[in-house]
Design a protein around this motif. Sequence first.
Motif, PDB file in Angstrom:
ATOM      1  N   UNK A 458       0.713  -1.357   0.007  1.00 37.77           N
ATOM      2  CA  UNK A 458      -0.024   0.099   0.091  1.00 37.77           C
ATOM      3  C   UNK A 458       0.906   1.261   0.019  1.00 37.77           C
ATOM      4  N   UNK A 459       2.267   1.211   0.236  1.00 37.25           N
ATOM      5  CA  UNK A 459       2.896   2.278   0.203  1.00 37.25           C
ATOM      6  C   UNK A 459       3.792   2.523  -0.955  1.00 37.25           C
ATOM      7  N   UNK A 460       3.329   1.639  -1.844  1.00 36.66           N
ATOM      8  CA  UNK A 460       3.849   1.945  -3.310  1.00 36.66           C
ATOM      9  C   UNK A 460       5.066   1.226  -3.568  1.00 36.66           C
ATOM     10  N   UNK A 461       5.774   0.535  -2.546  1.00 34.73           N
ATOM     11  CA  UNK A 461       7.039  -0.232  -2.739  1.00 34.73           C
ATOM     12  C   UNK A 461       6.700  -1.656  -3.160  1.00 34.73           C
ATOM     13  N   UNK A 462       7.579  -2.181  -3.955  1.00 37.03           N
ATOM     14  CA  UNK A 462       7.465  -3.826  -4.579  1.00 37.03           C
ATOM     15  C   UNK A 462       7.702  -4.622  -3.526  1.00 37.03           C
ATOM     16  N   UNK A 463       6.982  -5.516  -3.280  1.00 37.41           N
ATOM     17  CA  UNK A 463       7.315  -6.554  -2.486  1.00 37.41           C
ATOM     18  C   UNK A 463       7.608  -8.023  -2.921  1.00 37.41           C
ATOM     19  N   UNK A 464       7.354  -8.145  -4.175  1.00 35.83           N
ATOM     20  CA  UNK A 464       7.821  -9.225  -4.819  1.00 35.83           C
ATOM     21  C   UNK A 464       7.537  -9.045  -6.380  1.00 35.83           C
ATOM     22  N   UNK A 465       8.514  -9.619  -7.182  1.00 35.93           N
ATOM     23  CA  UNK A 465       8.519  -9.460  -8.545  1.00 35.93           C
ATOM     24  C   UNK A 465       8.902 -10.950  -9.238  1.00 35.93           C
ATOM     25  N   UNK A 466       8.267 -11.094 -10.284  1.00 39.60           N
ATOM     26  CA  UNK A 466       8.551 -12.567 -11.051  1.00 39.60           C
ATOM     27  C   UNK A 466       7.572 -12.663 -12.059  1.00 39.60           C
ATOM     28  N   UNK A 467       7.686 -13.784 -12.723  1.00 39.28           N
ATOM     29  CA  UNK A 467       6.818 -14.219 -13.904  1.00 39.28           C
ATOM     30  C   UNK A 467       5.522 -14.225 -13.342  1.00 39.28           C
ATOM     31  N   UNK A 468       4.460 -13.820 -14.308  1.00 41.92           N
ATOM     32  CA  UNK A 468       2.927 -13.819 -13.967  1.00 41.92           C
ATOM     33  C   UNK A 468       2.496 -15.188 -13.687  1.00 41.92           C
ATOM     34  N   UNK A 469       2.997 -16.274 -14.030  1.00 38.56           N
ATOM     35  CA  UNK A 469       2.670 -17.361 -13.727  1.00 38.56           C
ATOM     36  C   UNK A 469       3.403 -18.322 -12.810  1.00 38.56           C
ATOM     37  N   UNK A 470       4.420 -17.398 -12.032  1.00 37.81           N
ATOM     38  CA  UNK A 470       5.324 -18.267 -11.136  1.00 37.81           C
ATOM     39  C   UNK A 470       4.746 -19.034  -9.747  1.00 37.81           C
ATOM     40  N   UNK A 471       4.765 -19.889  -9.568  1.00 40.15           N
ATOM     41  CA  UNK A 471       4.228 -20.679  -8.291  1.00 40.15           C
ATOM     42  C   UNK A 471       4.472 -19.885  -7.078  1.00 40.15           C
ATOM     43  N   UNK A 472       5.650 -19.171  -6.974  1.00 41.05           N
ATOM     44  CA  UNK A 472       6.199 -18.524  -5.754  1.00 41.05           C
ATOM     45  C   UNK A 472       4.818 -17.274  -5.444  1.00 41.05           C
ATOM     46  N   UNK A 473       4.230 -16.708  -6.355  1.00 39.48           N
ATOM     47  CA  UNK A 473       3.504 -15.626  -6.266  1.00 39.48           C
ATOM     48  C   UNK A 473       2.365 -15.791  -5.206  1.00 39.48           C
ATOM     49  N   UNK A 474       1.799 -17.044  -4.976  1.00 42.44           N
ATOM     50  CA  UNK A 474       0.858 -17.220  -4.040  1.00 42.44           C
ATOM     51  C   UNK A 474       1.295 -17.361  -2.756  1.00 42.44           C
ATOM     52  N   UNK A 475       2.808 -17.882  -2.500  1.00 41.88           N
ATOM     53  CA  UNK A 475       3.137 -17.872  -1.259  1.00 41.88           C
ATOM     54  C   UNK A 475       3.879 -16.619  -0.796  1.00 41.88           C
ATOM     55  N   UNK A 476       4.227 -15.336  -1.721  1.00 46.59           N
ATOM     56  CA  UNK A 476       4.561 -14.273  -1.377  1.00 46.59           C
ATOM     57  C   UNK A 476       3.149 -13.456  -0.839  1.00 46.59           C
ATOM     58  N   UNK A 477       2.228 -13.734  -1.484  1.00 45.63           N
ATOM     59  CA  UNK A 477       0.914 -13.158  -0.982  1.00 45.63           C
ATOM     60  C   UNK A 477       0.452 -13.626   0.341  1.00 45.63           C
ATOM     61  N   UNK A 478       0.528 -14.869   0.655  1.00 41.03           N
ATOM     62  CA  UNK A 478       0.042 -15.351   1.641  1.00 41.03           C
ATOM     63  C   UNK A 478       0.963 -15.000   3.132  1.00 41.03           C
ATOM     64  N   UNK A 479       2.349 -14.845   2.645  1.00 41.37           N
ATOM     65  CA  UNK A 479       3.283 -14.164   3.899  1.00 41.37           C
ATOM     66  C   UNK A 479       3.384 -12.861   3.966  1.00 41.37           C
ATOM     67  N   UNK A 480       3.005 -12.116   2.928  1.00 34.97           N
ATOM     68  CA  UNK A 480       3.448 -10.518   2.979  1.00 34.97           C
ATOM     69  C   UNK A 480       2.168  -9.815   3.089  1.00 34.97           C
ATOM     70  N   UNK A 481       0.941 -10.209   2.887  1.00 30.14           N
ATOM     71  CA  UNK A 481      -0.300  -9.422   2.964  1.00 30.14           C
ATOM     72  C   UNK A 481      -1.262  -9.921   4.130  1.00 30.14           C
ATOM     73  N   UNK A 482      -1.975  -9.075   4.440  1.00 35.28           N
ATOM     74  CA  UNK A 482      -3.028  -9.272   5.533  1.00 35.28           C
ATOM     75  C   UNK A 482      -4.350  -9.975   5.048  1.00 35.28           C
ATOM     76  N   UNK A 483      -4.240 -10.426   3.745  1.00 35.81           N
ATOM     77  CA  UNK A 483      -5.333 -11.143   3.407  1.00 35.81           C
ATOM     78  C   UNK A 483      -6.533 -10.386   3.058  1.00 35.81           C
ATOM     79  N   UNK A 484      -7.754 -10.803   2.684  1.00 33.34           N
ATOM     80  CA  UNK A 484      -9.012 -10.178   2.319  1.00 33.34           C
ATOM     81  C   UNK A 484      -9.529  -8.984   3.143  1.00 33.34           C
ATOM     82  N   UNK A 485      -9.924  -8.121   2.805  1.00 34.89           N
ATOM     83  CA  UNK A 485     -10.307  -7.145   3.710  1.00 34.89           C
ATOM     84  C   UNK A 485     -11.735  -7.374   4.119  1.00 34.89           C
TER      85      UNK A 485
END
Length: 496
Positions: A458-485
């Motif tokens: 939310x502050x505009x900084x990049x927390x993860x970068x990679x291929x749009x089909x990368x399996x690591x994306x969902x892990x980055x979302x689970x670890x780095x975000x507070x989930x659904x509002x």
Amino acid sequence: MSTEVDVIVVGAGPTGLMLAGDLAGKGHRVVVLEKRAKTNSNLTRAFSVHARALDHLAIRGLAPEIIASGEPMKSLPLVGALDVEFSKLDTPFPFMLVTPQFAVERVLEARAVAAGAEFDYEAEVVSLQQNSDGVVVRYVHTLDGDQQQGEVTASYVVGADGLHSTVRNSLGIDFPGEAVLSSVIIADAKVDFPPDKGLAIEANGHGFSFICPIEDGYYRVLAWNSGTREHVNNDVDFADLRDLCDAVFEREMGLHSPRWISRFHSDERQATQYREGRAFLVGDAAHVHSPAGGLGMNVGIQDVANLSWRLDAALRTGEPRFLDDYEAEMRPIGAKALVDSGNMVRAAMRMSSIPAAVRWGILAVANNSGPLGRRFAQGIAMSLAGVRARCGGTGSGDVGAFWSGSVTDADARNTLGAGQFVLATPWATNVTRAASRSGAVAVVHSETVRDQALLVRPDGYIAWAGAPNSPSLMRAIADGTPGSRAHSPAKSAAAT
């Protein structure tokens, strides 16, 4: 009187106001305690807003109004012949905005009030206590000369109460540093014969002076007399300032009609820690700088941009882990601002001892020496603008960098302004669709990200970068975000 809220903000300067607006706008109960009376004008030293601070204000939809309050400056003339060019910076805001701090505060206060933040003026904090369940702040409220004691309980408290922070002192946090300049004179005044470019910094054997337009025909004027090495009392004769500016600029400037004038003691200090348990420091409570470059308010705005989404996440999820990196990310940025502003003011002090002809020769060579001189001036511009700041990543990769699409992409900007993570992707994949279904991120299709996807905080900084089909994306979302509002658990006091 006793009150219970989610967050107590101590101090109604720009950092406190921005934080209150951020959190109240996301549904949290916020009270702001300010020892000044509401009617007191907060005529402060800050006069400029740089690019990275404008990025954060733009995410909140506030940049246009604040820019309209001031004057964008494409360059900053430094001590004669050296021009620092902001117009060549790779940023949506390639300028230094000259506007008084109180103009910024007006916009931030209106936003905080509209969001439902509560304000208690003439409320001076006297003590702070905390435990594993929350914090208790006690204060004395003055009304019509009578004093009443009050108490507020909250999950967290944030000290935005400046150089002499009661919050910092109550926590026992050290604030080491030193005085850079004693007895700097500051005023807002009319100027009959202003610098050709509107603003200028000049130095000679008499000292140095800075002049820039503020509002309504007034100029902010700072001046230091090289013969005044020690701090003197706050009394100052306007004639002293007028004569000093004329002597430094070596011509009549025509200063007159001051609306206020004062002296201040310019310190460089930084708190040894920005957090103690459930208490946090932002802005001048965490770091104070010399006035050179106008960095103080700007770094404070960056503090709040970093902290507010973390507090929101911790309050919504009950997980304090989101708060853990605030100090690790922001303290180095504060330390660099101390170095940058200190180098500028010390350079001006050294220049004041160099004869004018020699000084102009040195700077003219630097300004016109081709790539070397341009890199030197550009480096100053980038440092002041804050565009090299990184949060949450190191090295040359995208992680930790600020994503310009946070400002230029309207969908991303609006989503980040609401406090949600953004997944910017050039095209849809099964992984990005799964990310969208999770509710933890808002997926934005953007051509600016080219061949990779970016997970943006939310502050505009990049927390993860990679291929749009990368399996690591969902892990980055689970670890780095507070989930659904929409599916956040009921707010609870996050354990420290």
